[in-house]
Scaffold this active site. Structure first.
Site, short mmCIF file in Angstrom:
data_model
loop_
_atom_site.label_atom_id
_atom_site.label_comp_id
_atom_site.label_asym_id
_atom_site.label_seq_id
_atom_site.Cartn_x
_atom_site.Cartn_y
_atom_site.Cartn_z
N LEU A 1 -46.28 19.37 18.74
CA LEU A 1 -45.92 18.06 19.25
C LEU A 1 -45.56 17.10 18.13
O LEU A 1 -46.31 16.93 17.16
CB LEU A 1 -47.09 17.47 20.05
CG LEU A 1 -47.43 18.20 21.35
CD1 LEU A 1 -48.90 18.04 21.66
CD2 LEU A 1 -46.58 17.67 22.49
N ASP A 2 -44.41 16.48 18.26
CA ASP A 2 -44.04 15.39 17.37
C ASP A 2 -45.01 14.23 17.61
O ASP A 2 -45.66 14.15 18.66
CB ASP A 2 -42.59 14.98 17.67
CG ASP A 2 -42.14 13.80 16.84
OD1 ASP A 2 -42.33 13.82 15.62
OD2 ASP A 2 -41.60 12.84 17.43
N LEU A 3 -45.10 13.32 16.65
CA LEU A 3 -46.02 12.18 16.76
C LEU A 3 -45.29 10.91 17.19
O LEU A 3 -45.46 10.42 18.30
CB LEU A 3 -46.75 11.97 15.44
CG LEU A 3 -47.84 10.90 15.41
CD1 LEU A 3 -48.96 11.21 16.41
CD2 LEU A 3 -48.42 10.76 14.00
N ASP A 4 -44.44 10.37 16.31
CA ASP A 4 -43.75 9.11 16.58
C ASP A 4 -42.73 9.29 17.71
O ASP A 4 -41.82 10.10 17.62
CB ASP A 4 -43.03 8.61 15.33
CG ASP A 4 -43.98 8.31 14.19
OD1 ASP A 4 -45.15 8.00 14.47
OD2 ASP A 4 -43.55 8.38 13.03
N ASP B 1 -38.84 13.89 20.42
CA ASP B 1 -37.94 12.88 21.01
C ASP B 1 -36.65 12.68 20.24
O ASP B 1 -35.81 11.89 20.67
CB ASP B 1 -38.67 11.54 21.11
CG ASP B 1 -38.90 10.90 19.74
OD1 ASP B 1 -39.44 11.60 18.85
OD2 ASP B 1 -38.54 9.73 19.55
#
Length: 223
Positions: free
Chosen positions: A8-11, A171
């Site tokens: 999972l990406d964070l920002d 995203d």
């Protein structure tokens, strides 16, 4: 079947981190005596490595290092915690864990920032590990961060069927390209910071429009 892995990406995926990042970027421009970009340009800094974004938005390449120093001064002074977890993310992570998934954060943000941010906002306890870029972001890509995550978690690259299914969730286009370098599909989320059409053009295998549907969509892709 071995444990499914969700990266999972964070920002822009787990957290709305735009306020602290954009304020720190604006501080850097003011420190350098350069015009501060408009709101849309500042928002585009969220996600990709910061050193890649400064020259795109008017910082001479010979001054990028100076801009990074100014940015980090503001970010470390408080900007890194000027963000929030998107509503529903914690519940989605718990649902993924209950379904038997291994979960790791894989972010282009330097790991020295990513780990304390995940600690502060209660994400660390909901995932198996947090992986980020080295402090010298200019030497790292999203593919490099994913490579580190896969190696640490005992997975092959390109992704091997015998390891179990792997999915990246992010995203921005660099999430898609970084995971593709390892033969991993990327599921895009639309509540982040991508420009219109960015995820489709990059080759995301699908898009999720509501955090409430995130775990369900991830599990469907892993099956």
């Amino acid at each position: 079947m071995t444990t499914p892995l969700v990266l999972l990406d964070l920002d822009g995926t787990l957290m709305d981190s735009a306020p602290g990042i954009t304020a720190s970027v604006a501080h850097a421009y003011r420190t350098l005596g350069l015009p501060v970009p408009d709101a849309a340009a500042l928002r585009s800094f969220v996600g990709p490595p910061i050193p890649d974004s400064f020259p795109v938005h008017g910082v001479p390449r010979e001054r990028v290092g100076e801009a990074i120093v100014a940015y980090r001064a503001a970010y470390s002074a408080g900007g890194m915690f000027d963000n929030s977890v998107f509503d529903g993310v914690a519940a989605a992570l718990r649902e993924l864990r209950a379904a038997g998934c291994a979960i790791a954060v894989a972010t282009s943000k330097p790991e020295v920032y990513a780990r304390p941010i995940c600690d502060r906002f209660g994400l660390t306890e909901l995932v198996d590990d947090v992986f980020g870029a080295p402090l010298d972001e200019a030497t790292s890509t999203k593919a490099d961060v994913i490579a580190k995550a896969l190696a640490t978690l005992g997975r092959h690259s390109p992704a091997a069927p015998e390891d179990g299914p792997v999915l990246m969730v992010g995203d921005r286009e660099h999430d898609v390209h970084g995971s593709a370098a390892h033969g991993i599909d990327c599921l895009g989320v639309t509540w982040g910071y991508a420009a219109p059409g960015e995820l489709e053009a990059a080759g995301a295998v699908g898009q999720v429009h509501d955090v409430a549907a995130l775990a369900r969509e991830i599990l469907a892709r892993l099956r």
